[in-house]
Write an enzyme that holds these catalytic residues in place. Sequence first.
Site, PDB file in Angstrom:
ATOM      1  N   HIS A 240       1.171  -1.080   0.180  1.00  0.00           N
ATOM      2  CA  HIS A 240      -0.205  -0.125   0.263  1.00  0.00           C
ATOM      3  C   HIS A 240       1.019   0.898  -0.247  1.00  0.00           C
ATOM      4  O   HIS A 240       2.021   1.492   0.204  1.00  0.00           O
ATOM      5  CB  HIS A 240      -0.587  -0.064   1.205  1.00  0.00           C
ATOM      6  CG  HIS A 240      -1.970   1.295   0.917  1.00  0.00           C
ATOM      7  ND1 HIS A 240      -1.806   2.549   1.680  1.00  0.00           N
ATOM      8  CD2 HIS A 240      -2.794   0.952   1.450  1.00  0.00           C
ATOM      9  CE1 HIS A 240      -2.528   3.035   1.400  1.00  0.00           C
ATOM     10  NE2 HIS A 240      -3.756   2.428   1.227  1.00  0.00           N
ATOM     11  N   CYS A 278      -3.925   2.370  -4.668  1.00  0.00           N
ATOM     12  CA  CYS A 278      -4.756   3.888  -3.815  1.00  0.00           C
ATOM     13  C   CYS A 278      -4.879   4.482  -4.282  1.00  0.00           C
ATOM     14  O   CYS A 278      -3.922   5.396  -4.522  1.00  0.00           O
ATOM     15  CB  CYS A 278      -4.566   3.095  -2.119  1.00  0.00           C
ATOM     16  SG  CYS A 278      -5.656   4.663  -0.891  1.00  0.00           S
ATOM     17  N   HIS A 305      -8.027   0.569  -4.541  1.00  0.00           N
ATOM     18  CA  HIS A 305      -8.764   1.392  -2.861  1.00  0.00           C
ATOM     19  C   HIS A 305      -9.328   2.503  -3.958  1.00  0.00           C
ATOM     20  O   HIS A 305      -8.157   2.903  -4.158  1.00  0.00           O
ATOM     21  CB  HIS A 305      -8.360   1.978  -1.929  1.00  0.00           C
ATOM     22  CG  HIS A 305      -7.441   0.826  -1.277  1.00  0.00           C
ATOM     23  ND1 HIS A 305      -6.423   1.648   0.178  1.00  0.00           N
ATOM     24  CD2 HIS A 305      -7.920  -0.359  -0.320  1.00  0.00           C
ATOM     25  CE1 HIS A 305      -6.699   0.294   0.821  1.00  0.00           C
ATOM     26  NE2 HIS A 305      -7.082  -0.916   0.558  1.00  0.00           N
ATOM     27  N   ASP A 358     -13.335   3.298  -1.255  1.00  0.00           N
ATOM     28  CA  ASP A 358     -12.444   3.409   0.177  1.00  0.00           C
ATOM     29  C   ASP A 358     -12.484   4.881   1.388  1.00  0.00           C
ATOM     30  O   ASP A 358     -12.990   5.847   0.315  1.00  0.00           O
ATOM     31  CB  ASP A 358     -10.609   4.089   0.253  1.00  0.00           C
ATOM     32  CG  ASP A 358     -10.081   2.904   1.636  1.00  0.00           C
ATOM     33  OD1 ASP A 358     -10.337   3.116   2.790  1.00  0.00           O
ATOM     34  OD2 ASP A 358      -8.878   3.729   0.988  1.00  0.00           O
ATOM     35  N   HIS A 359     -12.733   4.554   2.013  1.00  0.00           N
ATOM     36  CA  HIS A 359     -12.853   5.645   2.977  1.00  0.00           C
ATOM     37  C   HIS A 359     -14.979   6.378   3.094  1.00  0.00           C
ATOM     38  O   HIS A 359     -14.928   5.764   1.262  1.00  0.00           O
ATOM     39  CB  HIS A 359     -12.144   6.656   3.196  1.00  0.00           C
ATOM     40  CG  HIS A 359     -10.886   6.258   3.931  1.00  0.00           C
ATOM     41  ND1 HIS A 359      -9.827   7.298   3.670  1.00  0.00           N
ATOM     42  CD2 HIS A 359     -10.505   5.412   4.341  1.00  0.00           C
ATOM     43  CE1 HIS A 359      -8.793   6.932   4.147  1.00  0.00           C
ATOM     44  NE2 HIS A 359      -9.207   5.164   4.057  1.00  0.00           N
ATOM     45  N   TYR A 375     -14.366   4.766   7.888  1.00  0.00           N
ATOM     46  CA  TYR A 375     -15.129   3.191   7.769  1.00  0.00           C
ATOM     47  C   TYR A 375     -16.303   3.581   7.874  1.00  0.00           C
ATOM     48  O   TYR A 375     -17.043   1.836   8.572  1.00  0.00           O
ATOM     49  CB  TYR A 375     -14.650   2.320   8.239  1.00  0.00           C
ATOM     50  CG  TYR A 375     -13.415   2.179   7.202  1.00  0.00           C
ATOM     51  CD1 TYR A 375     -12.763   1.130   6.318  1.00  0.00           C
ATOM     52  CD2 TYR A 375     -11.642   3.155   7.719  1.00  0.00           C
ATOM     53  CE1 TYR A 375     -11.860   1.286   5.203  1.00  0.00           C
ATOM     54  CE2 TYR A 375     -10.925   2.886   6.936  1.00  0.00           C
ATOM     55  CZ  TYR A 375     -10.764   2.278   6.087  1.00  0.00           C
ATOM     56  OH  TYR A 375      -9.574   1.432   5.193  1.00  0.00           O
TER      57      TYR A 375
HETATM   58  C1  DNO Z   1      -6.594   3.337   5.655  1.00  0.00           C
HETATM   59  C2  DNO Z   1      -5.679   2.635   4.821  1.00  0.00           C
HETATM   60  C3  DNO Z   1      -4.501   1.364   5.552  1.00  0.00           C
HETATM   61  C4  DNO Z   1      -3.894   0.979   4.829  1.00  0.00           C
HETATM   62  C5  DNO Z   1      -2.761   0.308   5.483  1.00  0.00           C
HETATM   63  C6  DNO Z   1      -2.356  -0.935   4.133  1.00  0.00           C
HETATM   64  O1  DNO Z   1      -7.631   3.158   5.426  1.00  0.00           O
HETATM   65  O2  DNO Z   1      -5.734   2.385   3.067  1.00  0.00           O
HETATM   66  O3  DNO Z   1      -4.989   2.053   6.943  1.00  0.00           O
HETATM   67  O4  DNO Z   1      -4.551  -0.039   5.599  1.00  0.00           O
HETATM   68  O5  DNO Z   1      -2.064   1.200   4.841  1.00  0.00           O
HETATM   69  O6  DNO Z   1      -1.295  -1.625   5.208  1.00  0.00           O
END
Ligand code: DNO
Length: 404
Positions: A240, A278, A305, A358-359, A375
């Site tokens: 990531h 991401c 993501h 994501d988020h 989340y």
């Molecule tokens: C946050 C996530 C990060 C991710 C880590 C992967 O929302 O994208 O915490 O899980 O960095 O190891």
Amino acid sequence: MRESWRWFGPSDPVSLDDIQQAGATDIVSALHHLPNGVVWTPEEIAAHQRRIEWDERRQRPRPLRWSVVESIPVHEDIKRGLPSRDAYIAAYAESIRNLGAAGIEIVCYNFMPVLDWTRTQLDWELPDGSRALRFEQAALVAFDGFILQRKGAERTYSPGVWAAGQAWYEGHSEAERARLVRTLIAGLPGAEEGYSLDDFRAALAAYHEIGPAQLRENLVYFLKGVMPAAEAAGVRLAIHPDDPPFPLLGLPRVVSTEADVNHIFQAVPSLHNGLTFCTGSFGVRADNDLPGMVHRLGERIHFVHLRATRRDADGNFYEADHLDGDVDMYHVVANLLKEEQWRRANFRADAEIPMRPDHGHQMLDDLHKQTNPGYSAIGRLRGLAELRGLMYGLRRSLQVDHEG
Ligand code: DNO
């Protein structure tokens, strides 16, 4: 793309029943209850798999599959390159083997020293009344220079940025400062470490002598150590990117740009050494060309993501609606679909790449609930729905739908 959803385990306020209704098919999860550095045993993995895939109440399988681990945390000793790292790397390899044997083939992880993802505010109100996560440069400098009083902090910033940090510090109450400290170091969801101020100072000091070149070397050492297990077990590792994608608090960061990723890929050429793409993390930097990165790095993108941030000229950013940030989501998703098409044509077993929304904003009912920052259910549901629509439209117009 497979639609996945992150689930933090039984204590997650968003239940597996909720996730089913969101229409996701794949679960992204981890054994959060285990301390960093221990082996994930077959028994622990099987128990979590059953928790996810078997509907206890209805006594039948759920239409959900645990297909991605996010994350097996990388022990700090590995990042620091201490002699004890070999034992932790061996434990990591063992966890990979056990996951592969259970049919879980994608492992997301990060290599950010001390802190995982970082924000300075978790409830920034948007004009529509929903709340977003935000990173404000002046708040970070206030923490770094005036609360933590890190030695040498002043040299890290331009005089203007330093003055803005001081103004932030002076303009906020004790309670607001304490809140900032908690936001920064108590650990956001999924970050496996939380610190007190003193522990945090000690953790930072441990990196005093470690610059980016050294950290990169330690990452490559780790990857070389676990790659044979990943290859034998059929597990794809997906690093990531740094979030945010620049050095923080004097700590080095080595997964922020396309050049960083290329370095990691070239040092360890296996396809099992891959990336979590991401868009929210890479997208904070204006010099990252996201659609181009998907095109060029696509072969090794194992997990995605999707979210969007909006930045300003001062280095601040907030999390925008999924289709309304700086990232060109249209071309990112189009290129991901083309990558999948290419894989299908080449008979790759991993042709379908899991993505997760994501988020998301805290909105509607979730404004009155206890939620995990970023989340909450409804904001991610909105994100997934928008992204699903985008994918649907793109598949039809690009004719990349393998179902015809
Ligand atoms: C946050 C996530 C990060 C991710 C880590 C992967 O929302 O994208 O915490 O899980 O960095 O190891």
